[in-house]
Structures are given as structure tokens and as C-alpha cells.
Design an enzyme around this catalytic site. Structure first.
Site, PDB file in Angstrom:
ATOM      1  N   ILE A   1      63.681 -12.791 111.210  1.00 36.66           N
ATOM      2  CA  ILE A   1      62.374 -13.434 111.112  1.00 36.66           C
ATOM      3  C   ILE A   1      61.417 -12.465 110.415  1.00 36.66           C
ATOM      4  O   ILE A   1      61.413 -11.260 110.720  1.00 36.66           O
ATOM      5  CB  ILE A   1      61.847 -13.816 112.521  1.00 36.66           C
ATOM      6  CG1 ILE A   1      62.917 -14.614 113.310  1.00 36.66           C
ATOM      7  CG2 ILE A   1      60.540 -14.605 112.409  1.00 36.66           C
ATOM      8  CD1 ILE A   1      63.403 -15.891 112.668  1.00 36.66           C
TER       9      ILE A   1
ATOM     10  N   SER B   1      50.220  -9.728 119.899  1.00 37.19           N
ATOM     11  CA  SER B   1      49.289  -9.304 118.840  1.00 37.19           C
ATOM     12  C   SER B   1      49.888  -9.387 117.446  1.00 37.19           C
ATOM     13  O   SER B   1      49.162  -9.392 116.457  1.00 37.19           O
ATOM     14  CB  SER B   1      48.837  -7.859 119.102  1.00 37.19           C
ATOM     15  OG  SER B   1      49.962  -7.000 119.168  1.00 37.19           O
ATOM     16  N   ARG B   2      51.227  -9.420 117.358  1.00 41.15           N
ATOM     17  CA  ARG B   2      51.864  -9.433 116.031  1.00 41.15           C
ATOM     18  C   ARG B   2      53.095 -10.336 116.054  1.00 41.15           C
ATOM     19  O   ARG B   2      53.615 -10.674 117.121  1.00 41.15           O
ATOM     20  CB  ARG B   2      52.274  -8.015 115.620  1.00 41.15           C
ATOM     21  CG  ARG B   2      51.106  -7.097 115.355  1.00 41.15           C
ATOM     22  CD  ARG B   2      51.521  -5.750 114.779  1.00 41.15           C
ATOM     23  NE  ARG B   2      52.223  -4.919 115.733  1.00 41.15           N
ATOM     24  CZ  ARG B   2      53.495  -4.529 115.611  1.00 41.15           C
ATOM     25  NH1 ARG B   2      54.195  -4.880 114.553  1.00 41.15           N
ATOM     26  NH2 ARG B   2      54.063  -3.777 116.536  1.00 41.15           N
TER      27      ARG B   2
ATOM     28  N   LYS C   1      69.194  -7.088 124.427  1.00 40.68           N
ATOM     29  CA  LYS C   1      69.050  -8.521 124.154  1.00 40.68           C
ATOM     30  C   LYS C   1      70.182  -9.346 124.777  1.00 40.68           C
ATOM     31  O   LYS C   1      69.992 -10.509 125.115  1.00 40.68           O
ATOM     32  CB  LYS C   1      68.961  -8.753 122.639  1.00 40.68           C
ATOM     33  CG  LYS C   1      67.691  -8.172 122.022  1.00 40.68           C
ATOM     34  CD  LYS C   1      66.452  -8.815 122.637  1.00 40.68           C
ATOM     35  CE  LYS C   1      65.154  -8.325 122.049  1.00 40.68           C
ATOM     36  NZ  LYS C   1      63.970  -8.990 122.624  1.00 40.68           N
TER      37      LYS C   1
ATOM     38  N   ALA D   1      72.297  -4.342 123.417  1.00 40.80           N
ATOM     39  CA  ALA D   1      72.499  -4.308 124.875  1.00 40.80           C
ATOM     40  C   ALA D   1      71.285  -4.907 125.588  1.00 40.80           C
ATOM     41  O   ALA D   1      71.427  -5.706 126.523  1.00 40.80           O
ATOM     42  CB  ALA D   1      72.731  -2.873 125.340  1.00 40.80           C
TER      43      ALA D   1
ATOM     44  N   SER E   1      68.053 -12.235 120.830  1.00 37.50           N
ATOM     45  CA  SER E   1      68.246 -12.027 119.389  1.00 37.50           C
ATOM     46  C   SER E   1      69.695 -12.362 119.057  1.00 37.50           C
ATOM     47  O   SER E   1      70.569 -12.285 119.937  1.00 37.50           O
ATOM     48  CB  SER E   1      67.990 -10.551 119.055  1.00 37.50           C
ATOM     49  OG  SER E   1      68.516 -10.224 117.787  1.00 37.50           O
TER      50      SER E   1
ATOM     51  N   TYR F   1      69.531  -1.970 121.125  1.00 38.69           N
ATOM     52  CA  TYR F   1      68.827  -3.260 120.991  1.00 38.69           C
ATOM     53  C   TYR F   1      69.741  -4.419 121.411  1.00 38.69           C
ATOM     54  O   TYR F   1      69.325  -5.318 122.150  1.00 38.69           O
ATOM     55  CB  TYR F   1      68.382  -3.408 119.533  1.00 38.69           C
ATOM     56  CG  TYR F   1      67.561  -4.642 119.245  1.00 38.69           C
ATOM     57  CD1 TYR F   1      66.227  -4.719 119.637  1.00 38.69           C
ATOM     58  CD2 TYR F   1      68.110  -5.725 118.563  1.00 38.69           C
ATOM     59  CE1 TYR F   1      65.475  -5.847 119.360  1.00 38.69           C
ATOM     60  CE2 TYR F   1      67.361  -6.844 118.279  1.00 38.69           C
ATOM     61  CZ  TYR F   1      66.037  -6.911 118.675  1.00 38.69           C
ATOM     62  OH  TYR F   1      65.290  -8.021 118.404  1.00 38.69           O
TER      63      TYR F   1
ATOM     64  N   GLY G   1      53.403  -9.107 124.099  1.00 36.88           N
ATOM     65  CA  GLY G   1      53.580  -8.799 122.678  1.00 36.88           C
ATOM     66  C   GLY G   1      52.968  -9.865 121.779  1.00 36.88           C
ATOM     67  O   GLY G   1      53.553 -10.256 120.769  1.00 36.88           O
TER      68      GLY G   1
ATOM     69  N   VAL H   1      54.521  -3.194 128.932  1.00 35.66           N
ATOM     70  CA  VAL H   1      55.279  -4.133 129.775  1.00 35.66           C
ATOM     71  C   VAL H   1      56.291  -3.442 130.691  1.00 35.66           C
ATOM     72  O   VAL H   1      56.748  -4.037 131.669  1.00 35.66           O
ATOM     73  CB  VAL H   1      56.018  -5.207 128.942  1.00 35.66           C
ATOM     74  CG1 VAL H   1      55.061  -6.248 128.411  1.00 35.66           C
ATOM     75  CG2 VAL H   1      56.868  -4.596 127.847  1.00 35.66           C
TER      76      VAL H   1
HETATM   77  P1  NAP Z   1      56.774  -7.229 116.136  1.00 35.15           P
HETATM   78  O1  NAP Z   1      56.207  -7.971 114.989  1.00 35.15           O
HETATM   79  O2  NAP Z   1      57.230  -5.823 115.935  1.00 35.15           O
HETATM   80  O3  NAP Z   1      55.697  -7.280 117.334  1.00 35.15           O
HETATM   81  C1  NAP Z   1      56.014  -6.673 118.556  1.00 35.15           C
HETATM   82  C2  NAP Z   1      54.935  -6.981 119.560  1.00 35.15           C
HETATM   83  O4  NAP Z   1      55.318  -6.397 120.827  1.00 35.15           O
HETATM   84  C3  NAP Z   1      53.579  -6.386 119.214  1.00 35.15           C
HETATM   85  O5  NAP Z   1      52.573  -7.261 119.659  1.00 35.15           O
HETATM   86  C4  NAP Z   1      53.559  -5.079 120.022  1.00 35.15           C
HETATM   87  O6  NAP Z   1      52.248  -4.597 120.309  1.00 35.15           O
HETATM   88  C5  NAP Z   1      54.256  -5.552 121.295  1.00 35.15           C
HETATM   89  N1  NAP Z   1      54.840  -4.466 122.080  1.00 35.15           N
HETATM   90  C6  NAP Z   1      55.779  -3.558 121.696  1.00 35.15           C
HETATM   91  N2  NAP Z   1      56.068  -2.728 122.719  1.00 35.15           N
HETATM   92  C7  NAP Z   1      55.295  -3.116 123.763  1.00 35.15           C
HETATM   93  C8  NAP Z   1      55.135  -2.660 125.094  1.00 35.15           C
HETATM   94  N3  NAP Z   1      55.834  -1.609 125.578  1.00 35.15           N
HETATM   95  N4  NAP Z   1      54.256  -3.306 125.899  1.00 35.15           N
HETATM   96  C9  NAP Z   1      53.538  -4.350 125.427  1.00 35.15           C
HETATM   97  N5  NAP Z   1      53.653  -4.849 124.191  1.00 35.15           N
HETATM   98  C10 NAP Z   1      54.517  -4.228 123.366  1.00 35.15           C
HETATM   99  O7  NAP Z   1      58.044  -8.000 116.768  1.00 35.15           O
HETATM  100  P2  NAP Z   1      58.608  -9.469 116.437  1.00 35.15           P
HETATM  101  O8  NAP Z   1      59.468  -9.361 115.250  1.00 35.15           O
HETATM  102  O9  NAP Z   1      57.516 -10.467 116.502  1.00 35.15           O
HETATM  103  O10 NAP Z   1      59.588  -9.674 117.692  1.00 35.15           O
HETATM  104  C11 NAP Z   1      59.157 -10.378 118.856  1.00 35.15           C
HETATM  105  C12 NAP Z   1      60.355 -10.524 119.773  1.00 35.15           C
HETATM  106  O11 NAP Z   1      61.379 -11.267 119.101  1.00 35.15           O
HETATM  107  C13 NAP Z   1      60.976  -9.187 120.166  1.00 35.15           C
HETATM  108  O12 NAP Z   1      61.430  -9.235 121.490  1.00 35.15           O
HETATM  109  C14 NAP Z   1      62.145  -9.062 119.218  1.00 35.15           C
HETATM  110  O13 NAP Z   1      63.159  -8.249 119.753  1.00 35.15           O
HETATM  111  C15 NAP Z   1      62.574 -10.512 119.077  1.00 35.15           C
HETATM  112  N6  NAP Z   1      63.293 -10.770 117.835  1.00 35.15           N
HETATM  113  C16 NAP Z   1      62.725 -10.553 116.616  1.00 35.15           C
HETATM  114  C17 NAP Z   1      63.463 -10.810 115.470  1.00 35.15           C
HETATM  115  C18 NAP Z   1      62.918 -10.619 114.079  1.00 35.15           C
HETATM  116  O14 NAP Z   1      63.693 -10.780 113.117  1.00 35.15           O
HETATM  117  N7  NAP Z   1      61.644 -10.313 113.895  1.00 35.15           N
HETATM  118  C19 NAP Z   1      64.778 -11.255 115.574  1.00 35.15           C
HETATM  119  C20 NAP Z   1      65.321 -11.446 116.826  1.00 35.15           C
HETATM  120  C21 NAP Z   1      64.562 -11.214 117.962  1.00 35.15           C
HETATM  121  P3  NAP Z   1      51.621  -3.365 119.437  1.00 35.15           P
HETATM  122  O15 NAP Z   1      51.507  -3.848 118.032  1.00 35.15           O
HETATM  123  O16 NAP Z   1      50.301  -3.078 120.064  1.00 35.15           O
HETATM  124  O17 NAP Z   1      52.616  -2.245 119.560  1.00 35.15           O
END
Ligand code: NAP
Length: 248
Positions: free
Chosen positions: A189, A15-16, A160, A158, A143, A156, A13, A65
Site C-alpha cells: 500500500i 496520523s499517517r 503480523k 512474526a 499483512s 515483522y 496510528g 501503543v
Molecule cells: P505508516 O504510514 O508508517 O504509519 C504508521 C502510523 O503508526 C503512524 O501514524 C505512526 O505515528 C503510528 N505509530 C508507529 N509506532 C507507534 C507507536 N509505538 N505508538 C503509536 N503509534 C505509532 O504505516 P502504514 O503503511 O499506514 O501501515 C498501517 C498498518 O498497516 C501497520 O500496522 C502496517 O504494518 C500495516 N500494513 C501496511 C502495509 C503497507 O504496504 N503500507 C502493508 C501491510 C500492512 P507517528 O507518525 O507519530 O510515528
């Protein structure tokens, strides 16, 4: 380690959001990186170019994944092109929020498949090669929802919470092979994932953050890069919350 002394990190993950910031922070700290993404090719290419500008070799590979064969092929391609993987970070994650009684099988299964099975697949592949070399650092993303629970996020939360149990068990299993496993549990975030929430939910959650703002992906990436490094050589089986003091 590559011939020029750079280490190699695998980031799912990448890319973003937090994964993207992690790829770039690791590039700054001397890592070559191989990241996967699911579908957003232009975002992936942008991260790859930025990492290269920072002097890192960088692979961007489309992988689901949850599909073990694709994950193993990604790891094999990475080792063939960049060298032995020493760090693995599981950032790939999705949300499908819904109150439990309205939650569809798809909303439940897809979140568990990407967030929990996905981390299992990446860790299983990476730890296998790390064990042979008796060296490695694994960082999984949980998370605050996995630690404290969050309404409309039973799926989600469950997944995490599962990450935490999985990572602590793995840490104990592989410590004798010189592999450390730690978990980062962020709060709110500022990434696309948070912007997918309805605004009224976001505002309510923000009101519960004593520091009064969303965290930045770069702030989480800094913690991940620390855990990846030898500076954290005595740190394993730990969960690091990074959430501005949020009380949910
Ligand atoms: P995000 O901006 O939505 O980015 C998600 C990334 O995961 C993207 O690169 C996406 O690729 C990739 N992805 C999604 N499904 C996938 C799959 N099946 N196989 C491969 N890649 C996949 O998410 P984020 O906010 O950075 O979150 C990153 C991690 O931190 C996650 O595990 C999230 O649960 C955790 N987290 C985030 C927050 C928050 O507030 N943002 C808080 C707590 C925990 P594509 O763009 O190509 O789909």
C-alpha cells in the site's frame, strides 16, 4: 453513541497512511474518532482538521501503543470527551527490516512491541469497555507478510502472523458479548512504510502484483469502514487480504 447519533471509533496510528485514511473514511461514515500517534504532531493536527471539516469530532493523542497505562488513559480520555467507544482499529505499526542473522535485539523487540503488544494493549482496553455494553467491532491490521512471510522481515512477519492468531482467538472469546473481531491483511500500500524500503526491493515486489500498482490507503480504509459498520454484522474471526493479487 453520542447524543447526535454519531458513533465513536478508536484508531491507533491514525496520523499517517492507512490509519489516516481510516480516520477520514470513518468520519465520512458518521463516526467521531479518537486516534493516537507516536511523534509526528503536524501530521496528526492535519488529520484532526480534515476530520473536523468532514463534520466529525476528532481527538489526536500522542500515545505509545506498547505502553498499557498510556493506552488506558487514551481510552478514558476518549470516552470522557466523545462517548462510548464502539469501534477499535489497530493501525499503529513499524518495520525494521534485516536478514535474521544480522537482526539486532532492538530491531526484533521494537517491532514486536509496537505491532503485536501494541495491538494487544489497544484491544484489551477497548474490549473491556465493549463487553460491558455487549457491542463492538474490532479491526486489526496484519499483512501479507504475516500470511505468507517475506524475506528480511522475520520480525515483522512474526508480529503480523501473531495478529492473526490473536484476533481469531479474541473473536471466539468475545462473540457472546456481541463483539466482532476481524483482521485486514494488506499487500503493498502506497504509504511512508513502503517508501522506507530500498527502491530495488519495492520494484521487485511490485513486479509480483498482477494488478500492476500499489494499493491506496483509501482502498484499505474502505474495507476497514465496512467491517466497522453494521453492514458486516455477520462477519467475525475472518482475515481479509487486500493486495492486488500479489504472490510473495
Ligand atoms: P505508516 O504510514 O508508517 O504509519 C504508521 C502510523 O503508526 C503512524 O501514524 C505512526 O505515528 C503510528 N505509530 C508507529 N509506532 C507507534 C507507536 N509505538 N505508538 C503509536 N503509534 C505509532 O504505516 P502504514 O503503511 O499506514 O501501515 C498501517 C498498518 O498497516 C501497520 O500496522 C502496517 O504494518 C500495516 N500494513 C501496511 C502495509 C503497507 O504496504 N503500507 C502493508 C501491510 C500492512 P507517528 O507518525 O507519530 O510515528
Amino acid at each position: 453513541m453520542a447524543d447526535d447519533g454519531r458513533k465513536v471509533a478508536l484508531v491507533s496510528g491514525g496520523s499517517r497512511g492507512i490509519g489516516r485514511a481510516t480516520v477520514l473514511q470513518l468520519a465520512r461514515e458518521g463516526f467521531d474518532t479518537s486516534f493516537c500517534y507516536r511523534s509526528d504532531v503536524s501530521a496528526a493536527h492535519e488529520v484532526q482538521s480534515l476530520a473536523k471539516e468532514l463534520g466529525a469530532r476528532c481527538l489526536a493523542v500522542p500515545v505509545d501503543v506498547a505502553d498499557g497505562d498510556s493506552v488506558r488513559a487514551w481510552l478514558a480520555e476518549t470516552e470522557a470527551k466523545l462517548g462510548p467507544v464502539e469501534v477499535a482499529v489497530t493501525c499503529a505499526g513499524v518495520t525494521h527490516d534485516q536478514p535474521l542473522v544480522m537482526m539486532s535485539d532492538h530491531e526484533w523487540n521494537s517491532v514486536l512491541a509496537t505491532n503485536l503488544t501494541g495491538a494487544f494493549e489497544v484491544c484489551r482496553a477497548a474490549v473491556f469497555v465493549m463487553m460491558k455494553r455487549r457491542r463492538g467491532s474490532v479491526i486489526t491490521l496484519s499483512s501479507v507478510a504475516g500470511v505468507h512471510g517475506n524475506p528480511s522481515q522475520t520480525n515483522y512477519s512474526a508480529s503480523k502472523a501473531g495478529i492473526i492468531g490473536f484476533s481469531k482467538a479474541l473473536a471466539k472469546e468475545v462473540a457472546r458479548f456481541g463483539i466482532r473481531v476481524n483482521t485486514v491483511a494488506p499487500g503493498l500500500i502506497d504509504t511512508d512504510m513502503i517508501h522506507a524500503m530500498p527502491e530495488r526491493v519495492r520494484k521487485k515486489l511490485l513486479a509480483a502484483v498482477p494488478l500492476g500498482r500499489f494499493g491506496r490507503a483509501e482502498e484499505v480504509a474502505d474495507l476497514i469502514a465496512y467491517l466497522a459498520s453494521d453492514r458486516a454484522a455477520y462477519v467475525t474471526a475472518s482475515v481479509f487480504e487486500i493486495h492486488g493479487g500479489i504472490t510473495i
